[in-house]
Enzyme design. Structure first.
Site, mmCIF file in Angstrom:
data_model
loop_
_atom_site.group_PDB
_atom_site.id
_atom_site.type_symbol
_atom_site.label_atom_id
_atom_site.label_comp_id
_atom_site.label_asym_id
_atom_site.label_seq_id
_atom_site.Cartn_x
_atom_site.Cartn_y
_atom_site.Cartn_z
ATOM 1 N N LYS A 75 0.767 -1.547 -0.011
ATOM 2 C CA LYS A 75 0.068 0.081 0.283
ATOM 3 C C LYS A 75 0.774 1.084 0.137
ATOM 4 O O LYS A 75 1.570 1.472 0.667
ATOM 5 C CB LYS A 75 -1.388 0.241 1.190
ATOM 6 C CG LYS A 75 -2.209 1.087 1.202
ATOM 7 C CD LYS A 75 -2.664 0.860 2.602
ATOM 8 C CE LYS A 75 -3.794 2.433 2.618
ATOM 9 N NZ LYS A 75 -4.706 2.023 3.880
ATOM 10 N N SER A 150 -9.243 2.513 3.978
ATOM 11 C CA SER A 150 -8.843 3.131 3.014
ATOM 12 C C SER A 150 -7.755 2.361 1.916
ATOM 13 O O SER A 150 -6.787 2.795 1.614
ATOM 14 C CB SER A 150 -7.619 4.510 3.420
ATOM 15 O OG SER A 150 -6.435 3.815 4.371
ATOM 16 N N SER A 174 -9.917 0.377 7.436
ATOM 17 C CA SER A 174 -9.449 0.684 6.686
ATOM 18 C C SER A 174 -8.951 -0.348 5.983
ATOM 19 O O SER A 174 -8.269 -1.311 4.026
ATOM 20 C CB SER A 174 -8.060 1.434 6.428
ATOM 21 O OG SER A 174 -8.515 2.738 6.027
#
Length: 464
Positions: A75, A150, A174
């Site tokens: 990520k 997220s 997230s």
């Protein structure tokens, strides 16, 4: 409804990460072949999904470790040497990282091949991976829908079949939110189970923990076993490799309504109820309960989220890049910063209340229960645009708090929670359910997940 999934004519087809690693160990396929197959799959889906932030020009192939050769992504809020870390923000232009983050080293210890980095909303603040001035990340089940946030870029790649697992992290849901939106397995571990971030250790409450998004329970279990072999978690019960369900029958509390007052929609309620019924059929005791929570928890958590946005803006030149321009942060980040400034003097009381409310609520929920079953989110996956940072701040926050009503408590308490596929809507979209456990008890979460996966197999988007 437009679905996007990777081709199904290569070695990655219908194999999870554990199976792929076994093929590599047995010499039936090489790490290079897996990387090339994954890159072809990414090329096929990413024009529609827009999940990739940056690709690694020459992926480093590893030939050792329990997950050696498995292709994956990191990520884009975590440093990977040689790649920029953009945090999803237009406020600066990221430069290549000089070294791996501590978690990246732990992530790589299993032997996986990193192909690049995945997109996230600005600084991970939003529950949808959308932007003020760029195309959003799209859900592979339906490209008109949000993939969650997220960790939306990671979720989109895994759910589409491009890679079997990808890095995610969770500061308010997230990992679990995109797992619910994309029909995946997402475990937010106990605080301290994995290497903490350098930034998180300096925060008054470290709400962020790392993990992965996967399509199978055994992939999640294999990742955590590999991570523990690299760095055992001090002060927590050893986890080891959880290989299947337990024979122990559990007492599970059932919560359908959020303690914040957000209403649970009918299709989410039906998915959680169906999961509760399946558990009862398997011999577990499931009983309705209420989850007591200080009514100030929700506004206090927003104020803390605002503190994080304020720190990003005020310290952006030190934290990210000397050319950081806070005026270019998106509307959600700006609104959160403004909220914190309005509540600046209340910060010590907010921190005290958050810690107390999270601890008391977690203790009350697990008093006499092994696990608690809830929705992940109060309603099903929204259309893109519903949670866009271009929505006026007050309206956007109302939408977020009506949606993200169950996940933040575990972040403040530091306890583990697991999102699993719980069913689908009438329109064929996945709906997630969440199990919460006591501090350090990821084992029970994984065991119940194995049992449900066998009793109620879920289909990935590539087979829907």
């Amino acid at each position: 409804m437009t679905a996007v999934h990777a081709p199904t004519d290569d070695v990655l087809d219908r194999h999870d990460a554990v199976a792929l690693a076994a093929l590599v160990r047995d010499g039936e396929v090489s790490a290079a072949e897996l990387a090339q197959a994954a890159l072809r799959r990414v090329e096929h889906v990413d024009g529609d999904l827009r999940a990739v932030a940056v690709r690694l020009p020459s992926p480093a192939l590893q030939d050792s470790g329990p997950l050696a050769g498995v292709p994956t992504f990191v990520k884009d809020n975590t440093d990977y040497e040689g790649l920029p870390t953009g945090h999803g923000s237009a406020a600066f232009t990221a430069r290549p990282a000089r070294r791996h983050a501590p978690f990246t080293r732990q992530f790589l210890s299993g032997g996986m091949t990193v192909l690049g980095k995945t997109r996230l909303p600005e600084f991970g603040f939003n529950a949808s991976t959308e932007y003020a001035g760029e195309p959003p990340v799209r859900n592979p089940w339906d490209t008109g829908r949000s993939p969650g946030g997220s960790s939306g870029g990671s979720a989109a790649l895994v759910a589409s079949g491009a890679v079997p697992l990808a890095h995610a992290n969770d500061g308010g849901g997230s990992i679990r939110i995109p797992a619910a939106c994309c029909g995946l397995v997402g475990l937010k571990p106990t605080r301290g189970r994995l290497v903490p971030s350098e930034q998180g250790r300096r925060l008054p409450i470290d709400v962020v923990t790392d993990g992965v998004l996967t399509r199978t329970v055994r992939d999640t279990a294999a990742f955590f076993a590999a991570a523990e072999a690299h760095r055992p978690a001090a002060g927590l019960p050893p986890l080891g490799l959880v290989g299947g369900p337990s024979e122990r029958r559990l007492r599970i509390g059932l919560v359908l309504e959020s303690p914040t007052g957000a209403a649970t929609d009918d299709e989410t309620r039906a998915a959680v109820t169906a999961t509760a019924n399946a558990l009862a059929d398997l011999g577990h005791t499931v009983e309705p309960m209420t989850l007591p929570l200080d009514p100030r928890f929700e506004p206090d958590f927003l104020t803390y989220w605002g503190l994080l946005a304020f720190l990003c803006g005020a310290g952006g030149r030190l934290l990210f890049d000397r050319r950081f321009d806070a005026r270019r942060m998106d509307g959600l980040s700006q609104g959160l910063r403004a909220r914190f400034r309005r509540h600046l003097t209340t910060t010590p009381a907010v921190l005290r209340r958050l810690r107390r409310a999270a601890a008391e609520s977690s203790r009350a929920a697990l008093d006499g229960h092994d696990l608690v079953l809830t929705p992940v989110l109060a309603h099903t996956t929204p259309e893109l645009g519903h949670l866009s940072p271009n929505v006026p701040y007050d309206e956007l926050v109302d939408r977020l708090t009506s949606y993200v009503a169950f996940t933040p408590l575990a972040n403040v308490a530091g306890t583990p929670a697991l999102a699993l596929p719980g069913g689908t809507t009438a329109g064929g979209l996945p709906v997630g359910v969440m199990f919460s456990a006591a501090h350090g008890d990821e084992r029970t979460l994984l065991e119940i997940a194995f049992e449900l996966e066998a009793a109620r197999p879920w289909k990935p988007s590539t087979q829907a």
